[in-house]
Design a protein around this motif. Structure first.
Motif, short mmCIF file in Angstrom:
data_model
loop_
_atom_site.label_atom_id
_atom_site.label_comp_id
_atom_site.label_asym_id
_atom_site.label_seq_id
_atom_site.Cartn_x
_atom_site.Cartn_y
_atom_site.Cartn_z
N THR A 255 0.79 -1.18 -0.18
CA THR A 255 0.03 0.05 -0.05
C THR A 255 0.95 1.27 -0.01
N GLN A 256 0.28 2.55 -0.36
CA GLN A 256 0.91 3.80 -0.35
C GLN A 256 1.27 4.24 0.88
N VAL A 257 2.46 4.40 1.26
CA VAL A 257 2.47 5.00 2.65
C VAL A 257 3.28 6.13 2.68
N GLY A 258 3.71 6.68 1.75
CA GLY A 258 4.33 7.92 1.59
C GLY A 258 4.38 8.44 0.14
N SER A 259 4.99 9.63 -0.02
CA SER A 259 4.95 10.38 -1.36
C SER A 259 5.71 9.25 -2.57
N PRO A 260 5.12 9.13 -3.63
CA PRO A 260 6.06 8.43 -4.70
C PRO A 260 7.32 8.94 -4.87
N LEU A 261 7.82 10.00 -4.52
CA LEU A 261 9.18 10.51 -4.45
C LEU A 261 10.34 9.69 -3.87
N ILE A 262 9.69 8.87 -2.87
CA ILE A 262 10.62 8.42 -1.87
C ILE A 262 10.79 6.77 -1.94
N THR A 263 12.01 6.58 -2.09
CA THR A 263 12.54 4.99 -1.87
C THR A 263 13.36 4.93 -0.71
N VAL A 264 13.18 3.92 0.20
CA VAL A 264 13.93 3.77 1.36
C VAL A 264 14.41 2.36 1.15
N VAL A 265 15.79 2.28 1.45
CA VAL A 265 16.65 1.11 1.27
C VAL A 265 17.46 0.80 2.45
N ASP A 266 17.59 -0.53 3.00
CA ASP A 266 18.60 -0.92 3.99
C ASP A 266 19.48 -1.90 3.24
N ASP A 267 20.84 -1.69 3.39
CA ASP A 267 21.76 -2.27 2.71
C ASP A 267 23.08 -2.56 3.46
N PRO A 268 23.25 -3.92 4.11
CA PRO A 268 24.35 -4.07 4.75
C PRO A 268 25.77 -4.35 4.13
N THR A 269 25.34 -4.57 2.60
CA THR A 269 26.77 -4.76 1.68
C THR A 269 27.46 -3.57 1.31
#
Length: 443
Positions: A255-269
């Motif tokens: 579902t849409q939880v925020g602006s379409p402008l944002i992508t949030v990433v978690d990257d341990p590499t």
């Protein structure tokens, strides 16, 4: 082992040092040595856990953990835990220290800190404090499925703080750098320039005013936007909190939880402060997109939670050989396309908040409050007067949906994250972001 479906062990061996100078005087020099293992065993849906120090008998530790798990399962039976299968992690591209910090004498390290402190001791500065830390940690993982893996990492860091005072008013400037590296951290980052910056910030803040609070357009710098991403979005994306009904992002998948402008990433590499080549359950980590163009895309998982959600794991972490829990690593908002100057022009009249002095978040209710280190009023699309004692607060989902611009200048900052009584190294970050309406605390 009878009645036990799984067991594993995290073996930790390491050395660390901390040096603290206060106003040029040595306050603390400490060395610590760690060796031991954390051992888990699983009986249906119940975990047993024990830790052993030094070269203790691992077999005996496994038996103790197994006995605890069996007793727990007999007293309080739980639904059987099903794991998603994993493969042995491929260890590659581990950051290597160019200068082993243990090759540098304590005297040299103290002298370096004294020199750094001199640059913070400008006219008008009343107190200074400089600290340095290093750790060399070897981690070895083994489990009953035949998975075995090992790695070693060197971490170093330093912090410099300066305090200015005038007419009973005190202000602090602080700069810090932590990295997966050796003593070359002092070559990668200019400690003298950072010390001067800390002093300059402290002095400038003395003459700053506290703005009138209220709702207004806001621009967040990379550090404060990163703290928001970590605290308000990242923790709410941890699957164990979701299962405990302690996340505002529960039941939001797809579902849409925020602006379409944002992508949030978690990257341990990423070779940032939250990096690890395999997690505390022996799983090779991968980049996880938590929010994709405003849509909830994934949670962070341990093997236990991934079995429930039928997805991949790789996000279980522990401090030393404590029991693994779901944790973030390097968490950030991806770059957008807007330049900072374009944000100022669009906001016209509002406030620009910089840095972080801590705060709090309720992941279940989705309410947060963060204190900025400082800010600037925005007037007619331009940076105006400096302000202090300002904060940002509101509802997580409202703020996410009120994001109107995402910058193209992503930066990540190192830090430490606490959860379940454990602290682990992390990084968080973002580009500049602008928010059409947010609650700013002030006078």
């Amino acid at each position: 082992m009878k009645n036990i479906q799984f067991f594993d062990s995290n073996h930790i061996e390491g050395r660390s040092m901390v040096i603290v100078l206060d106003n040029g005087k040595i306050e603390n020099i400490s060395k610590n040595y760690t060796k031991g293992a954390g051992i888990r065993a699983l009986a249906d849906g119940s975990w047993g856990y024990t830790s052993v120090e030094g070269d203790a008998d691992i077999k005996s530790g496994i038996q103790n953990a197994a006995d605890l798990a069996i007793v727990m399962n007999q007293k309080t039976p739980k639904e059987k835990i099903k794991f998603e299968p994993i493969s042995k992690p491929t260890i590659r591209d581990i950051p290597v220290a160019k200068i082993n910090p243990e090759d540098i004498s304590v005297e040299e390290k103290v002298e370096m800190l004294r020199e750094v402190e001199k640059f913070a001791k400008e006219e008008g500065i009343k107190n200074t404090r400089v600290s340095y830390s290093e750790s060399i940690l070897k981690t070895r993982y083994e489990n009953s499925e035949g998975i075995e893996a090992e790695y070693q990492l060197v971490r170093t860091g330093f912090t410099v703080a300066a305090v200015a005072s005038e007419n009973g008013v005190y202000q602090v400037g602080r700069e810090s750098k932590f990295n997966i590296s050796g003593y070359e951290i002092f070559q990668k980052f200019d400690p003298y320039e950072l010390a001067k910056n800390a002093a300059q910030t402290a002095k400038e803040m003395l003459s700053a005013k506290t703005p009138k609070g209220g709702q207004m357009p806001v621009i967040l710098d990379q550090e404060l936007a990163g703290v928001f991403t970590h605290e308000a979005v990242g923790h709410a994306s941890e699957a164990d909190l979701v299962l405990q009904n302690d996340s505002v992002l529960k039941d939001r998948m797809g579902t849409q939880v925020g602006s379409p402008l944002i992508t949030v990433v978690d990257d341990p590499t990423l070779h940032e402060y939250g990096y690890y080549p395999f997690d505390a359950e022996g799983v090779e980590p991968k980049r996880t997109v938590l929010i994709q163009n405003g849509t909830m895309n994934s949670y962070l998982h341990s093997r236990e939670t991934s079995g429930i959600f039928s997805c991949r794991s790789g996000n279980a972490r522990s401090q030393g050989y404590s029991i693994p829990v779901v944790r973030m690593s390097n968490t950030y908002i991806e770059n957008g396309e807007t330049k900072f100057e374009e944000m100022l022009e669009d906001v016209r009249d509002g406030i620009y908040l910089i840095g972080s002095r801590g705060g709090q978040v309720n992941t279940g209710e989705g309410i947060f409050q963060f204190n900025a280190e400082k800010g600037y009023m925005i007037r007619n699309g331009e940076i105006a007067e400096l302000v202090r004692d300002v904060s940002l607060s509101g509802q997580v989902l409202e703020i996410l949906n009120h994001i109107t611009h995402v910058g193209n200048d992503l930066k990540l900052a190192p830090g430490h994250c606490g959860k379940a009584g454990q602290t682990v190294p992390v990084s968080d970050g973002a580009p500049h972001i602008s928010i059409s309406k947010a609650t700013v605390g002030g006078a």
